[in-house]
Design an enzyme around this catalytic site. Structure first.
Site, PDB file in Angstrom:
ATOM      1  N   GLY A 156      50.901  39.093  44.389  1.00 21.00           N
ATOM      2  CA  GLY A 156      51.586  40.312  44.848  1.00 21.00           C
ATOM      3  C   GLY A 156      50.714  41.538  44.670  1.00 21.00           C
ATOM      4  N   ASP A 211      40.122  25.767  43.273  1.00 23.07           N
ATOM      5  CA  ASP A 211      39.675  25.349  44.606  1.00 23.07           C
ATOM      6  C   ASP A 211      38.156  25.388  44.746  1.00 23.07           C
ATOM      7  OD1 ASP A 211      42.314  25.132  45.190  1.00 23.07           O
ATOM      8  OD2 ASP A 211      42.396  26.737  46.677  1.00 23.07           O
ATOM      9  N   ARG A 256      43.304  25.004  49.487  1.00 25.02           N
ATOM     10  CA  ARG A 256      43.881  25.698  50.637  1.00 25.02           C
ATOM     11  C   ARG A 256      42.916  25.721  51.817  1.00 25.02           C
ATOM     12  NH1 ARG A 256      47.646  29.950  48.941  1.00 25.02           N
ATOM     13  NH2 ARG A 256      46.273  30.482  47.217  1.00 25.02           N
TER      14      ARG A 256
END
Ligand SMILES: Nc1ncnc2c1ncn2[C@@H]1O[C@H](COP(=O)(O)OP(=O)(O)O)[C@@H](O)[C@H]1O
Ligand SMILES: O=P(O)(O)OC[C@H]1O[C@](O)(COP(=O)(O)O)[C@@H](O)[C@@H]1O
Ligand SMILES: [Mg+2]
Length: 461
Positions: A156, A211, A256
């Site tokens: 956020g 990742d 991702r």
């Protein structure tokens, strides 16, 4: 992207006016195979042909500033208050980095004030800025034994000026941001706002993400722990699939945009037939498609094991008209929400094998959070500690708007904007993917090769 020496220079707050606690031990040190002396630099590239390609004298080839302790420092430790924040998704080793920062600041530099901001950058908002954790060597003594982060983390967006206000109000002059691409981007904006106000605050990033998709770092911390854990799940699924009639084992791992965890875990387990990653598109149908290959493996050896990175085959969800599985939109930090490719594959493989008379036994696991929430292994523990030391040395020397990273096995300072200038991805033409193909014996591509296949450039310049 062509990088020049000037792109790799890091910013300094000013001249170093204080003796560092390391001045004596550093007085006789020179560059060696195991040490890079202060003032020396670490090459961006490491092959003869890449270096020769620049046609530049050695002093002008692209290189990073070496990290490590300095003989003289910028900040008077007696006047330093340090801040620490962890942002984004969890990663093994976050607590190790926090602990390393606190110990180095307190024990060697004798810094007295160290504040931990809670729940990511949210902790730097006006609402939360006073809810900090006082960090001392005693407080952090045992935290490295646990996964997660004692400070908490979040996604956020936050306003950069509001965050700078928090630093000023809490008297912070040295700020450590432990984060991924989002965190490094936020640290860049924070630094720019600090510079615009002419404030004397150093911002140092410590890059994290399981990742391994951050550039200019050999491997990000926590990655090794994560893929080691993921390996256990591949082994488990392989045992299950092998023991079942027409067994199909599928393990879906995080990743991702980059399939490093899937690639490394598959190599480590060495029991997978197929690895699917975002960097290499694939087709399901047709004589060369994935389904035909799965069928061939089941016919030939009785079972098949597939390792899948969550970002693989996202285009297939669209094509298959499965809107409920297509995760359109973005999360609070602006990261793309992915559709569930694992569910689609499970469904399509089961349907295909049933149709050709090979009624399958499906074994599907998605261990994502079980992988990233673990404590760091021994290798990552050492790595995190050394990154933390480098971060403290950088900040105390007045280095700012920089991340600390390990590059070609040396610790270096990387200008913060570079950390988000590109994404580290598995190169379909590189030697890692070659190893995966050699190990799985899967074809280089499933289906006709896509003309728009993303080709990741193997060099930086
Ligand atoms: N462009 C940006 N500007 C300001 N803050 C950002 C930006 N991108 C990400 N951030 C902030 O960085 C934090 C971490 O980002 P996120 O993508 O969730 O995780 P990570 O740092 O692990 O990549 C979030 O609080 C997010 O709001
Ligand atoms: O469920 P969450 O917390 O949004 O996290 C999911 C994502 O986090 C990751 O672990 C990466 O996160 P970061 O960019 O925060 O390091 C991805 O692999 C995964 O897609
Ligand atoms: Mg990220």
């Amino acid at each position: 992207m062509t990088l020049h020496l000037d792109d790799l220079r890091t910013r300094r707050l000013g001249a170093c006016r204080y003796d560092s606690p390391f001045s004596e031990v550093l007085s006789t040190k020179q560059t060696s195979p195991h040490y890079v002396a202060e003032g020396d630099r670490v090459l961006l590239e490491d092959t003869v042909s890449m270096l020769a390609g620049h046609g530049l004298p050695s002093g002008q080839v692209p290189s990073f500033e070496a990290a490590g302790p300095r003989r003289r420092i910028y900040f008077d430790p007696a006047n330093v208050t340090a801040g620490i924040v962890t942002c984004g998704g969890l990663c093994p080793g976050l607590n190790n980095v926090i602990r390393g920062l606190v110990q180095e600041l307190a024990v060697h530099y004798k810094v007295k004030g160290i504040l931990g901001f809670r729940n990511g950058l949210q902790g730097l908002t006006a609402e939360h800025r006073n809810d900090t954790i006082e960090l001392t060597p005693e407080r952090v003594r045992d935290i490295h034994n646990a996964g997660g982060t004692i400070l908490g983390s979040s996604r956020g967006g936050q306003d950069a000026d509001e965050m700078v206000d928090s630093l000023v109000l809490r008297g912070i002059n040295v700020m450590f941001v432990i984060g991924g691409d989002g965190g490094m981007r936020a640290a860049t904006f924070l630094s720019e706002a600090i510079r615009a106000r002419g404030l004397d605050i150093a911002v140092i990033g410590v890059p994290k993400t399981i990742d391994n998709d951050l550039p200019f770092t050999d491997q990000s911390f926590g990655f090794q722990s994560a893929f080691a854990r993921a390996t256990d799940f591949i082994s488990a699924v392989s045992v299950e699939a092998a023991a079942s009639p027409n067994g199909v084992g599928i393990v879906k791992l995080m990743g991702r945009h980059s399939g490093f965890i899937a690639a490394y875990a598959a190599l480590a387990a060495n029991s997978s037939d197929i690895v699917l990653i975002p960097e290499v598109p694939f087709k399901l149908g047709g004589a060369d498609g994935l389904l035909a290959h799965v069928e061939q493996r089941v016919r030939a050896k009785g079972f098949v094991v597939i390792v899948l990175a969550e970002g693989a085959g996202q285009d297939l969800l669209e094509e298959s008209g499965l809107p409920q599985q297509n995760g359109r939109g973005t999360d609070a930090s602006g990261n793309v929400k992915l559709g569930n490719i694992g569910e689609l594959l499970k469904e399509r493989i089961a349907a295909h094998l049933s149709a050709v008379g090979l009624a399958p036994t499906m074994r599907y696991i998605d261990p994502s959070y079980a992988v990233r929430s673990i404590a760091a292994n021994a290798y990552d523990s050492v790595y995190c500690l050394r990154l933390a030391h480098a971060a403290v040395h950088a900040a105390m020397a007045g280095c700012t708007e920089a991340a600390v990273a390990r590059w070609r096995r040396r610790f270096v300072h990387v200008p913060l904007p570079l950390m988000t200038s590109r994404r580290n991805q598995v190169d379909p033409d590189g030697d890692l993917w070659m190893s995966v193909l050699e190990t799985t014996c899967q074809p280089a591509e499933f289906g006709p090769s896509a003309p728009d296949r993303v080709r990741v450039r193997s060099g930086f310049c």
